[in-house]
Design a protein around this motif. Structure first.
Motif, PDB file in Angstrom:
ATOM      1  N   LEU A   1     -13.407  -6.382   4.010  1.00  0.00           N
ATOM      2  CA  LEU A   1     -12.481  -7.662   3.251  1.00  0.00           C
ATOM      3  C   LEU A   1     -11.769  -8.271   4.564  1.00  0.00           C
ATOM      4  O   LEU A   1     -11.002  -9.249   4.464  1.00  0.00           O
ATOM      5  CB  LEU A   1     -11.346  -6.521   3.104  1.00  0.00           C
ATOM      6  N   GLY A   2     -12.433  -8.233   5.940  1.00  0.00           N
ATOM      7  CA  GLY A   2     -11.813  -9.217   7.084  1.00  0.00           C
ATOM      8  C   GLY A   2     -10.928  -8.412   7.846  1.00  0.00           C
ATOM      9  O   GLY A   2     -10.049  -9.360   8.316  1.00  0.00           O
ATOM     10  N   VAL A   3     -10.649  -6.950   8.386  1.00  0.00           N
ATOM     11  CA  VAL A   3      -9.794  -6.632   8.472  1.00  0.00           C
ATOM     12  C   VAL A   3     -10.212  -5.360   9.346  1.00  0.00           C
ATOM     13  O   VAL A   3     -10.530  -4.483   9.081  1.00  0.00           O
ATOM     14  CB  VAL A   3      -8.598  -5.687   7.527  1.00  0.00           C
TER      15      VAL A   3
ATOM     16  N   ARG B   1      -2.409  -7.795   2.980  1.00  0.00           N
ATOM     17  CA  ARG B   1      -2.170  -8.488   1.346  1.00  0.00           C
ATOM     18  C   ARG B   1      -3.980  -8.135   1.254  1.00  0.00           C
ATOM     19  O   ARG B   1      -4.337  -7.999   0.061  1.00  0.00           O
ATOM     20  CB  ARG B   1      -1.879  -9.746   1.376  1.00  0.00           C
ATOM     21  N   ARG B   2      -4.647  -8.477   2.074  1.00  0.00           N
ATOM     22  CA  ARG B   2      -6.133  -8.323   1.707  1.00  0.00           C
ATOM     23  C   ARG B   2      -5.983  -6.641   1.490  1.00  0.00           C
ATOM     24  O   ARG B   2      -7.492  -6.441   1.394  1.00  0.00           O
ATOM     25  CB  ARG B   2      -6.455  -9.174   3.375  1.00  0.00           C
ATOM     26  N   LEU B   3      -6.051  -5.665   2.297  1.00  0.00           N
ATOM     27  CA  LEU B   3      -6.515  -4.351   2.328  1.00  0.00           C
ATOM     28  C   LEU B   3      -5.904  -3.466   0.521  1.00  0.00           C
ATOM     29  O   LEU B   3      -5.848  -2.342   0.605  1.00  0.00           O
ATOM     30  CB  LEU B   3      -5.459  -3.355   3.516  1.00  0.00           C
TER      31      LEU B   3
ATOM     32  N   PRO C   1       4.295 -12.272  12.465  1.00  0.00           N
ATOM     33  CA  PRO C   1       5.004 -10.870  11.026  1.00  0.00           C
ATOM     34  C   PRO C   1       4.335 -11.878   9.889  1.00  0.00           C
ATOM     35  O   PRO C   1       3.569 -11.076   8.929  1.00  0.00           O
ATOM     36  CB  PRO C   1       6.154 -11.107  10.850  1.00  0.00           C
ATOM     37  N   GLU C   2       3.805 -13.706   9.681  1.00  0.00           N
ATOM     38  CA  GLU C   2       3.362 -13.734   8.900  1.00  0.00           C
ATOM     39  C   GLU C   2       1.553 -13.280   9.060  1.00  0.00           C
ATOM     40  O   GLU C   2       1.393 -12.884   7.554  1.00  0.00           O
ATOM     41  CB  GLU C   2       3.374 -14.565   8.457  1.00  0.00           C
TER      42      GLU C   2
ATOM     43  N   LEU D   1       1.042  -1.202  -0.245  1.00  0.00           N
ATOM     44  CA  LEU D   1       0.657   0.114   0.226  1.00  0.00           C
ATOM     45  C   LEU D   1       0.848   1.288  -0.074  1.00  0.00           C
ATOM     46  O   LEU D   1       1.004   1.882   1.281  1.00  0.00           O
ATOM     47  CB  LEU D   1      -1.537  -0.440   1.857  1.00  0.00           C
ATOM     48  N   PRO D   2       1.683   1.761  -1.490  1.00  0.00           N
ATOM     49  CA  PRO D   2       2.581   2.765  -1.501  1.00  0.00           C
ATOM     50  C   PRO D   2       2.279   3.613  -0.630  1.00  0.00           C
ATOM     51  O   PRO D   2       2.485   5.393  -0.484  1.00  0.00           O
ATOM     52  CB  PRO D   2       3.183   2.368  -2.090  1.00  0.00           C
ATOM     53  N   GLY D   3       0.772   3.672  -1.129  1.00  0.00           N
ATOM     54  CA  GLY D   3       0.075   5.644  -0.923  1.00  0.00           C
ATOM     55  C   GLY D   3      -0.778   5.351   0.653  1.00  0.00           C
ATOM     56  O   GLY D   3      -0.823   6.928   0.799  1.00  0.00           O
TER      57      GLY D   3
END
Length: 480
Positions: free
Chosen positions: A439-441, A474-476, A466-467, A405-407
């Motif tokens: 998204l489940g987060v 990744r979900r985001l 960490p994993e 998510l670079p933004g």
């Protein structure tokens, strides 16, 4: 004309036609529910004074209960004086209806303090998520279970051991151990007599707000800042003013000329996690002396600095103007309920004399166990492990955010259990939190209440591997 007894039976029969059991209360026994139903019918006049109730079987059938249940209920109502059993004459109602009984409960006559306190509450959105990054998550790995269990067991086995168990400041041996720790590790200027043990930072804030603030006084808080402090101050009726925070922490130039109190998180600003530098710390102390204000220094996460030693407390520079608040709920576990206030002696005296109005003494068993954990060196050893774990997990989350998510502009966390993440310009943080939930987060908005501000969210990382943190990010991806 029908005889009076027949008329009474007819009246009772007519009343029974619409008589049904009231809705059950949680955990309520059936005979208690039957009592409550009949009691309400008598109080409301549906079963008037002097009326003879039908026999047990028809009355039980009308209510849909067994005869034994009805007999139990009538026995209780007889004890209370609502009915009278007259042998062959049957059971008669012997109290008049309660004509003053309101049709529905009136609203609670809340005080001004209660109304202000409720208006300042921020409700958690609730819900369960496959990846819950909302702040406030317990971190089992940060709990030194063995050391704490041994200390509790030893103290519980000898509950009368330890001095000053009725001291409103807390057990002296705990305050001695805590004073030694704060002097050596945090640079505080403190003696045991300056310490009040509490159940945590929020109870400390409440106690201080009640003795320092009232309508007409001014409290300054960081903006953005900790909602719990803002709510405690607002409940007193004091005016609140926000002072802006940037990447260097609180901006002293934003402080007013006069104020009564400033709430500050210099070692790990909440929520941005930045540290207040030396020049700004000096400026805050100068301002406090000139403005006649007390500074409430919340050291909520300083023990959890990820690398190296945390900065010394501001209280060490000005013990006459700075009141230090601390808690072990994050560095140990929330269940310990161990917090403290370090204040000038005259203020500690006021706190000790007003405390009996609320809880008299802190949790003594936890306090004595804390003394053992501090004095034995177990707490210092635990912190070394905790800091390494948090640095690793915080770094993993930061790396994942920058890659996926670079933004999103995540600030590196020097301490604590969460990252402060600025969203792209024009974003709506509440909408972002809602989309992430779908998204489940689970995420926390940086400022659920308050004026316009930069959109940001808080992501807790201490409780996940960490994993798992990488999977959550990744979900985001659809939100970038």
């Amino acid at each position: 004309m029908a005889a009076p007894g027949v008329q009474a039976l007819k009246r009772a029969g007519a009343a029974l036609e619409g008589l049904t059991l009231l809705p059950a209360e949680p955990g309520e026994a059936l005979h208690t529910r039957t009592e409550r139903t009949l009691r309400a019918a008598i109080s409301q006049g549906r079963l008037p004074q002097g009326v003879r109730l039908p026999g047990h079987r028809p009355l039980a059938a009308a209510l849909g209960v067994s005869r034994n249940t009805l007999v139990d209920a009538l026995s209780q109502l007889e004890i209370e004086g609502y009915v009278e059993v007259r042998g062959r004459s049957g059971t008669r109602v012997c109290v008049p209806p309660d004509e003053d009984m309101p049709p529905s409960p009136p609203p609670l006559p809340l005080s001004a303090w209660a109304r202000r306190a409720l208006s300042g509450q921020v409700e958690d959105a609730g819900g369960e998520y496959p990846f819950d990054l909302r702040i406030g998550q317990p971190v089992p790995e940060l709990y030194p279970a063995r050391a704490w269990a041994q200390a509790l067991a030893r103290r519980a086995a000898a509950p009368r051991e330890g001095e000053g168990l009725r001291d409103p400041l807390g057990p002296p041996e705990t305050r001695r151990a805590l004073a030694a720790y704060l002097r050596s590790e945090r640079g505080a200027q403190v003696t045991p007599e300056m310490i009040l043990l509490t159940g945590g930072t929020q109870s400390s804030l409440d106690a201080l707000a009640r003795i320092l603030l009232e309508p007409g006084r001014l409290a300054v808080t960081e903006q953005p800042g900790y909602p719990g402090a803002q709510a405690a101050f607002a409940a007193t009726g004091a005016r609140l003013l926000g002072a802006a925070v940037d990447d260097g922490g609180l901006r002293p130039a934003e402080l007013p000329q006069r104020a009564d109190l400033l709430y500050l998180t210099p070692a790990c600003q909440y929520p941005t996690t930045v540290t207040l530098g030396a020049a700004r710390r000096q400026a805050v102390v100068r301002w406090a002396r000139q403005a006649g204000a007390f500074v409430l220094e919340d050291d909520y996460a300083a023990d959890l600095h990820h690398r190296g030693r945390p900065p010394s407390v501001l209280q060490g520079q000005a013990p006459d103007r700075v009141i230090l608040l601390g808690s072990f709920s994050k560095s140990l576990a929330p269940v310990t309920r161990s917090g403290f206030v370090v204040a000038p002696p005259e203020m500690t005296e006021v706190l000790s004399r007003t405390r009996p109005l609320t809880d008299r003494v802190p949790g003594v068993l936890d306090a004595l166990a804390l003394a053992d954990v501090l004095a034995s060196g177990a707490y210092a050893r635990h912190l070394r492990r905790a800091r390494a774990l948090l640095a690793h997990r915080g770094g993993a989350l930061l790396t994942a955010l920058r890659a996926e998510l670079p933004g999103w502009n995540a600030l590196p966390a020097r301490a604590g259990l969460h990252l402060y993440v600025r969203l792209p310009p024009g974003s709506d943080e509440q909408e972002t939190v809602a989309r992430a939930a779908r998204l489940g987060v689970g995420l926390t908005p940086a400022r659920p209440l308050g004026p316009a501000h930069e959109p940001a969210v808080l992501l807790a990382f201490g409780h996940l591997s960490p994993e798992a943190l990488r999977q959550a990010v990744r979900r985001l991806r659809p939100l970038k």
